[in-house]
Motif scaffolding. Structure first.
Motif, PDB file in Angstrom:
ATOM      1  N   GLY A   1      -9.631  -4.987 -11.711  1.00  0.00           N
ATOM      2  CA  GLY A   1     -10.926  -4.550 -12.336  1.00  0.00           C
ATOM      3  C   GLY A   1     -11.511  -3.165 -11.582  1.00  0.00           C
ATOM      4  O   GLY A   1     -12.458  -2.872 -11.759  1.00  0.00           O
ATOM      5  N   ILE A   2     -10.638  -2.830 -10.661  1.00  0.00           N
ATOM      6  CA  ILE A   2     -10.991  -1.739  -9.785  1.00  0.00           C
ATOM      7  C   ILE A   2     -10.738  -0.375 -10.352  1.00  0.00           C
ATOM      8  O   ILE A   2      -9.406  -0.258 -10.556  1.00  0.00           O
TER       9      ILE A   2
ATOM     10  N   CYS B   1       0.819  -1.306   0.075  1.00  0.00           N
ATOM     11  CA  CYS B   1       0.218  -0.038  -0.065  1.00  0.00           C
ATOM     12  C   CYS B   1       0.785   1.418  -0.105  1.00  0.00           C
ATOM     13  O   CYS B   1       0.544   2.292  -0.372  1.00  0.00           O
ATOM     14  N   MET B   2       1.998   1.326   0.565  1.00  0.00           N
ATOM     15  CA  MET B   2       2.983   2.333   0.517  1.00  0.00           C
ATOM     16  C   MET B   2       3.293   2.503  -1.021  1.00  0.00           C
ATOM     17  O   MET B   2       3.581   3.725  -1.014  1.00  0.00           O
ATOM     18  N   ASP B   3       3.641   1.665  -1.908  1.00  0.00           N
ATOM     19  CA  ASP B   3       3.967   1.904  -3.148  1.00  0.00           C
ATOM     20  C   ASP B   3       2.831   2.168  -4.166  1.00  0.00           C
ATOM     21  O   ASP B   3       2.157   1.141  -4.217  1.00  0.00           O
ATOM     22  N   LYS B   4       2.452   3.313  -4.364  1.00  0.00           N
ATOM     23  CA  LYS B   4       1.238   3.929  -4.935  1.00  0.00           C
ATOM     24  C   LYS B   4       1.085   3.019  -6.375  1.00  0.00           C
ATOM     25  O   LYS B   4       0.080   2.567  -6.682  1.00  0.00           O
TER      26      LYS B   4
ATOM     27  N   LYS C   1      -1.576   0.245  -7.389  1.00  0.00           N
ATOM     28  CA  LYS C   1      -2.646   0.733  -8.562  1.00  0.00           C
ATOM     29  C   LYS C   1      -2.314  -0.390  -9.552  1.00  0.00           C
ATOM     30  O   LYS C   1      -3.549  -0.408 -10.250  1.00  0.00           O
ATOM     31  N   GLN C   2      -1.500  -0.853  -9.770  1.00  0.00           N
ATOM     32  CA  GLN C   2      -1.050  -2.205 -10.648  1.00  0.00           C
ATOM     33  C   GLN C   2      -2.333  -3.186 -10.202  1.00  0.00           C
ATOM     34  O   GLN C   2      -2.817  -3.756 -11.437  1.00  0.00           O
ATOM     35  N   LYS C   3      -2.026  -3.590  -9.059  1.00  0.00           N
ATOM     36  CA  LYS C   3      -3.296  -4.574  -8.611  1.00  0.00           C
ATOM     37  C   LYS C   3      -4.541  -4.237  -8.774  1.00  0.00           C
ATOM     38  O   LYS C   3      -5.412  -5.094  -9.297  1.00  0.00           O
TER      39      LYS C   3
END
Length: 315
Positions: free
Chosen positions: A106-107, A92-95, A99-101
């Motif tokens: 599909g989010i 979560c610290m690595d934006k 964001k890739q995940k």
């Protein structure tokens, strides 16, 4: 129980961490807990300072606090701690990684670019950002509290904003601006607390001053149409689960045309007097002292279950 409130650290968010730590200490239930202030500067200082505590309540923000480093050190020392585990904290610290995940699952999340070397990428940078479309937000990839983050409306200010963000981190995220309503979703024990809408009063966006100055932003429970509220809840809980958050977290979003776009997940959200999660908890009838109590109880259970899983895992 001796609760060590660990605060400070060496990141750009040190001052926010100290505010969070002092607020936590002031609101711990004195009948149940003995609060001990533990202010650290470097990771090497941790082992000696946590030797006599039973539990670590993390008030850290930014590097070494939210990225899994301190969590891993505490696990090695056998000390249970609050919030998400090592993997989720790092992710979560690595934006960019988170964001890739999100995108793969599909989010919805705003389009973005990751910039690591401005000299090598400068030639094509302006062209790539034009594809995203101005305005954009330039921010340190692993930063928080809007430190080093700037809105950019044209090519003239782009490189200046990028170089400023690189003063805080080795990589920079350039993110598409999503016009709409900014909302934040606090989650406690896997359940969504009342959603807050955010309207900055001191700037056109939710910057550092808006977050931490009294009256910097209007933050109120937002009542959404039923269908949109259901979509926001689903997106928040799916993000929480996908990024393997534990105990509590805050998911920040932009809401446009009924679609929630996830900006980021905060595994150690701020807990100052002006912070969003305590406000959301209060709207659910959970006072600050009760909130801390539940975080401690849920975290002890989470660490205990995690340890049991490791002990029973077949080899």
């Amino acid at each position: 129980m001796k609760i060590g409130v660990i605060m400070g650290g060496s990141s750009s968010e040190r001052e926010v961490s100290l505010m969070t730590g002092q607020e936590m200490l002031a609101n711990l239930e004195p009948v149940k807990y003995e609060g001990i202030a533990i202010e650290i500067g470097r990771l090497e200082e941790l082992a000696d300072q946590v030797r006599d505590i039973d539990f670590a309540l993390l008030a850290l923000h930014g590097s070494y606090g939210e990225d899994g480093t301190v969590q891993a050190a505490l696990e090695a020392l056998g000390i249970p701690y609050s919030g998400s585990g090592v993997f989720s904290s790092h992710l979560c610290m690595d934006k960019h990684l988170s964001k890739q995940k999100l995108r793969a699952a599909g989010i919805a999340t705003p389009d973005w670019l990751l910039l690591k070397d401005v000299e090598e990428q400068e030639e094509h940078l302006a062209e790539e950002v034009r594809k995203l479309g101005y305005p954009v937000f330039v921010k340190p990839n692993t930063g928080g509290s809007s430190v080093g983050a700037l809105p950019v409306t044209d090519e003239t200010s782009l490189l200046l904003a990028v170089r400023q963000a690189l003063e805080w981190d080795s990589s920079v995220l350039i993110e598409q601006f999503i016009p709409g309503d900014e909302i934040t979703c606090s989650i406690l024990g896997g359940e969504l607390l009342p959603v807050l809408g955010i309207r900055p009063q001191t700037a056109g966006w939710f910057d550092y001053e808006a977050k931490y100055q009294h009256g910097g932003a209007e933050e109120e429970v937002i009542v959404l149409p039923e269908e949109i509220a259901a979509q926001v809840q689903t997106t928040a809980l799916e993000t929480y689960s996908l990024l393997q958050c534990g105990v509590y977290a805050r998911i920040d979003m932009m809401l446009k045309d009924g679609i929630p776009y996830v900006l980021e997940a905060n595994t150690l959200p701020g807990m100052t007097k002006t912070s969003l999660m305590p406000k959301s908890a209060a709207a659910a009838g959970i006072g600050f002292t009760q909130l801390l109590d539940r975080i401690i109880e849920l975290s002890i259970r989470e660490r205990s279950e995690g340890e049991a899983g490791r002990l029973t895992k077949p080899v």
